[in-house]
Design an enzyme around this catalytic site. Structure first.
Site, PDB file in Angstrom:
ATOM      1  CE1 TYR A 185     -20.442  68.782 -34.508  1.00  0.00           C
ATOM      2  CE2 TYR A 185     -21.960  69.250 -36.295  1.00  0.00           C
ATOM      3  CZ  TYR A 185     -21.212  68.343 -35.556  1.00  0.00           C
ATOM      4  OH  TYR A 185     -21.230  67.028 -35.877  1.00  0.00           O
ATOM      5  CB  CYS A 224     -59.354  51.752 -66.255  1.00  0.00           C
ATOM      6  SG  CYS A 224     -58.088  53.032 -66.375  1.00  0.00           S
ATOM      7  CE  LYS A 252     -28.455  65.237 -32.743  1.00  0.00           C
ATOM      8  NZ  LYS A 252     -28.627  64.467 -33.961  1.00  0.00           N
ATOM      9  CE  LYS A 277     -22.294  71.260 -29.292  1.00  0.00           C
ATOM     10  NZ  LYS A 277     -21.547  71.617 -30.509  1.00  0.00           N
ATOM     11  CE  LYS A 311     -32.470  61.929 -32.241  1.00  0.00           C
ATOM     12  NZ  LYS A 311     -32.086  61.802 -33.647  1.00  0.00           N
ATOM     13  CG  ASP A 344     -31.409  65.012 -40.292  1.00  0.00           C
ATOM     14  OD1 ASP A 344     -30.568  64.150 -39.966  1.00  0.00           O
ATOM     15  OD2 ASP A 344     -32.566  64.737 -40.640  1.00  0.00           O
ATOM     16  CD  GLU A 359     -23.396  74.453 -31.238  1.00  0.00           C
ATOM     17  OE1 GLU A 359     -23.409  73.339 -31.808  1.00  0.00           O
ATOM     18  OE2 GLU A 359     -22.381  74.953 -30.729  1.00  0.00           O
ATOM     19  CB  CYS A 362     -55.719  49.366 -66.546  1.00  0.00           C
ATOM     20  SG  CYS A 362     -56.479  50.032 -68.038  1.00  0.00           S
ATOM     21  CB  CYS A 377     -59.041  53.676 -70.727  1.00  0.00           C
ATOM     22  SG  CYS A 377     -58.681  52.126 -69.868  1.00  0.00           S
ATOM     23  CB  CYS A 380     -55.223  52.955 -70.373  1.00  0.00           C
ATOM     24  SG  CYS A 380     -55.277  53.770 -68.760  1.00  0.00           S
TER      25      CYS A 380
HETATM   26  S1  IVH Z   1     -21.688  68.233 -31.059  1.00  0.00           S
HETATM   27  C1  IVH Z   1     -19.136  65.900 -28.339  1.00  0.00           C
HETATM   28  N1  IVH Z   1     -23.267  69.874 -32.383  1.00  0.00           N
HETATM   29  O1  IVH Z   1     -25.290  64.957 -33.846  1.00  0.00           O
HETATM   30  C2  IVH Z   1     -20.009  66.710 -29.249  1.00  0.00           C
HETATM   31  N2  IVH Z   1     -23.332  67.593 -32.963  1.00  0.00           N
HETATM   32  O2  IVH Z   1     -25.372  62.509 -31.827  1.00  0.00           O
HETATM   33  C3  IVH Z   1     -20.568  65.905 -30.325  1.00  0.00           C
HETATM   34  N3  IVH Z   1     -24.874  67.080 -34.795  1.00  0.00           N
HETATM   35  O3  IVH Z   1     -22.599  62.901 -34.631  1.00  0.00           O
HETATM   36  C4  IVH Z   1     -21.312  66.555 -31.357  1.00  0.00           C
HETATM   37  N4  IVH Z   1     -25.576  69.132 -35.135  1.00  0.00           N
HETATM   38  O4  IVH Z   1     -23.490  64.421 -36.436  1.00  0.00           O
HETATM   39  C5  IVH Z   1     -22.875  68.608 -32.232  1.00  0.00           C
HETATM   40  N5  IVH Z   1     -24.580  71.464 -33.446  1.00  0.00           N
HETATM   41  C6  IVH Z   1     -24.178  70.199 -33.318  1.00  0.00           C
HETATM   42  C7  IVH Z   1     -24.677  69.161 -34.119  1.00  0.00           C
HETATM   43  C8  IVH Z   1     -24.239  67.869 -33.900  1.00  0.00           C
HETATM   44  C9  IVH Z   1     -25.664  67.864 -35.536  1.00  0.00           C
HETATM   45  C10 IVH Z   1     -24.790  65.617 -34.966  1.00  0.00           C
HETATM   46  C11 IVH Z   1     -23.434  65.087 -35.198  1.00  0.00           C
HETATM   47  C12 IVH Z   1     -23.189  64.050 -34.138  1.00  0.00           C
HETATM   48  C13 IVH Z   1     -24.562  63.772 -33.645  1.00  0.00           C
HETATM   49  C14 IVH Z   1     -24.500  63.468 -32.177  1.00  0.00           C
END
Ligand code: IVH
Length: 691
Positions: free
Chosen positions: A238, A421, A129, A303, A327, A131, A127, A439, A424, A445
């Protein structure tokens, strides 16, 4: 017609049940279209048709308030949250994820995982992640019953009122929902919504928000859900956190599909993959297209798919062993520092910035970046011609991190603040003891003038809607305005000659300018941009003096004496009021119809018994507040100031008088107590001589 009682009752009941049926039908339709639009991104009706349904429902609910339910689509925005957000204990702990930053680390994670399970997992779900901000949603019998932040994972904060405002969060689930369910997801602000919000901030002269994530987090913690509702937040769901009732689910992929069927918004890029090689390909692909979406991501989550294998892997203290976050690094790119140039701000401060060979980093093309000040620039040792590292870590404000020294051209010279400047030609100086260069051109200016006018019209100041940078630039370039007073005297119709302007926009601007004529004195004082006078100080001054005239004629000593104004600020204000250009500006603003006095103060003197006399009040009076005593004196034409001099007609001393009493005594100024004040007000100043 008079109906027998029972029949009348029946009619009412059947009317209500007609309404109830229609209301239910409308709610179902609206929920459906909401789901098509916000969850599936596949609307079936136009916005106009949707609005008609909502309006019809609102009208019916207004006529039958007893039929309003919490999960009606009209009830998303509720009243203010008072006090703190209440703590909520999650039914199941909200874990965080372990991170890896390379394929090697990912492979090490998988090796540990295989040992824990006893075999390689059958498959993975990859999936994005997201933000944003992790939230937990609780549905009881299919109705949204609560929403909470992650908090420390065990206890979060109750943000239900704000989460309800997010259209992508269903208030009611589809199909056959379980009795109790907690789901987890990420609330985020789409990049397009973030950009729109910042465009609006800029138009209003307000500071831009830093990044979508922080803005989303701030939005869900608003005390006023109406503010949250205005932000266009969205969600990706998610994870199932806790379930009572509902189907037997064997895997995460099944769970996601089921959540989608319930009407929850799951991400279409989640994918079941069978082995680590395909997982790595997914990661590489996402990394290569990191900014292709209308939301920000900071990694990929991998996962284990099968729940029985998840169970066997188990948890460490903080995170599941069966999932990991890959990350993505904050993005950095190198580019050429073409030139170091300077901007002049509204106070005349000169700020260096980098002009860069445009580079695409963090999802945007970056061609300029502020260097903050000369010291910062030298600390980083940046030179024109350098190859530099530019970073944009989810932030909208890109940063020049450092030069690549190995690539520095031999001739690259240390940058020096220009002597003149660029806007001016007036000298740039760095006053003794100050870090900032300035300035010396004043408002001659053009850069300073532009910033000054923009500030003057901004929201916390005169609040002239529509007078943002673009319009200010046009007005300056066309020589329609050269100072703030010109805004009120210019021929607004001249704008009709320019692209993008029509009767409507010109009319709006004219109305906005007219409205600004009547701002309180504190706003005008803020707008004038006097050194040290921000919104709070402006209010202090307006409260103390009540009018521009009183402030402009006050001595430095009188300004100093106002509570909250010290000698340094007093001196700056006195220097400003003494400047003939400023005096002329205030005069012209007044002539252009700008209000220069607060109404409360304007009440004409009912007599002029005390005209020409100045009084000082010190200590607490029993029968008057300070404002009332002041009003009583000014009401008879007298003046009240904060400092005692030989010219003071009398000092009025209440309980616990301050040093002003002592000063009055040393100067031989008459001192009145409260009874004396009352006599003064009834008998006039003659009593001063007769004490
Ligand atoms: S699963 C036990 N899935 O990442 C499973 N987390 O460090 C826990 N996050 O606090 C989370 N996208 O805010 C999961 N597709 C995703 C995610 C996700 C963002 C964030 C979430 C969580 C942090 C984990």
């Amino acid at each position: 017609m008079v109906l027998p009682l029972a029949a009348a009752d029946q009619t009412v009941t059947s009317m209500t049940s007609d309404a109830a049926n229609e209301i239910e039908a409308l709610r179902a339709q609206i929920n459906h279209h909401n789901y098509r639009y916000h969850v599936l991104d596949a609307p079936e009706v136009s916005d106009v048709e949707y609005d008609q349904l909502v309006r019809r429902l609102s009208a019916l609910e207004e006529a039958h308030p007893e039929l309003i339910t919490e999960d009606s689509p009209t009830q998303r925005v509720g009243g203010l949250v008072d006090g703190a957000f209440a703590p909520v204990v999650h039914r199941r702990r909200m874990f965080s994820l372990d991170n890896v930053v390379s394929m090697a680390e990912l492979e090490a994670w998988q090796a540990r995982l295989a040992r824990a399970i006893g075999t390689e997992p059958d498959g993975y779900v990859c999936e994005l992640k997201f933000d944003g901000l992790a939230v937990s949603l609780t549905y009881l019998d299919g109705r949204l019953a609560g929403a909470a932040t992650r908090g420390d994972g065990v206890t979060g904060e109750d943000i239900t009122a704000n989460i309800r405002t997010i259209d992508a969060v269903p208030l009611r689930l589809y199909g056959d929902p379980p009795a109790v369910m907690e789901v987890r997801g990420e609330v985020y602000l789409p990049v397009s919504a973030f950009d729109e919000l910042n465009a609006r901030q800029a138009e209003l002269g307000l500071r831009p928000y830093v990044n979508p994530r922080n803005t989303a987090a701030g939005s869900v913690r608003q005390k006023d859900p109406a503010k949250t509702a205005g932000r266009r937040l969205a969600i990706w769901v998610y994870q199932v956190g806790h379930l009572e009732g509902g189907p037997q689910l064997g895997s995460h992929a099944e769970a996601l599909a089921w959540l989608g069927d319930l009407g929850l918004r799951t991400n279409p890029e989640s994918k079941r993959l069978t082995d680590l090689a395909t997982v790595e390909a997914y990661i590489a692909d996402v990394a290569a297209h990191r900014h292709d979406r209308d939301y920000e991501i900071d990694g990929i989550v991998v996962k284990v798919d099968r729940f029985d294998q998840q169970e066997r892997a188990g948890f460490t203290a903080k995170s599941p062993r069966w999932a990991v976050a890959y990350k993505l690094p904050p993005e950095e790119k190198t580019t050429m520092l073409l030139a170091i140039e300077v901007n002049v701000g509204r106070t005349g401060a000169v700020t260096p910035y980098a002009r860069l060979d445009p580079v695409f980093v963090g999802g945007v093309s970056v061609s300029t970046a502020t260097l903050h000040n000369e010291g910062e620039l030298h600390r980083k040792d940046l030179r024109q011609g350098d190859t530099v590292v530019v970073r944009r870590a989810g932030d909208v404000i890109p940063e020049v991190v450092a030069p690549v020294l190995s690539l520095r051209p031999k001739r690259a010279r240390v940058w020096r603040m220009p002597a003149q400047c660029p806007f001016c030609d007036n000298p740039i100086v760095t006053p003794e003891g100050e870090a900032r260069a300035r300035c010396t051109g004043g408002y001659a200016c053009p850069s300073r003038l532009r910033e000054h006018l923009f500030h003057f019209a901004s929201r916390g100041a005169m609040d002239i809607e529509g007078l943002g940078y673009k319009t200010v630039d046009l007005l300056i370039n066309e020589q329609l305005i050269a100072d703030p007073a010109d805004i009120f005297t210019m021929d607004v119709d001249r704008l009709l000659d320019f692209d993008g302007w029509g009767e409507t926009s010109v009319g709006k601007l004219r109305a906005a300018i007219a409205a600004a004529r009547d701002r309180p004195v504190a706003r005008l004082l803020t707008a004038l941009g006097i050194t040290h006078v921000g919104g709070t100080m402006a209010r202090t001054l307006a409260d103390a003096f009540g009018s521009m005239e009183a402030l402009m004629t006050a001595t430095e000593e009188e300004i100093d004496a106002v509570e909250g104004v010290g000698p340094e600020i007093g001196a700056a204000i006195a220097a400003w009021t003494a400047d003939p250009d400023n005096r002329m500006l205030v005069k012209r603003l007044g002539e252009a119809g700008v209000r220069l006095a607060d109404e409360r103060r304007e009440s004409p003197a009912v007599s002029d018994e005390l005209a020409g006399l100045t009084f000082v009040i010190t200590g607490t009076l029993a029968g008057f507040t300070r404002d009332e005593a002041t009003a009583a004196i000014t009401g008879q034409g007298g003046k009240v100031t904060g400092s005692v001099s030989k010219k003071t007609a009398a000092v009025i001393a209440g309980e616990s008088p301050g040093s002003k009493l002592a000063k009055a005594e040393t100067l031989g100024v008459p001192v009145l107590d409260e009874a004396g004040l009352k006599r003064l007000l009834t008998e006039g100043p003659a009593m001063l001589g007769s004490r």
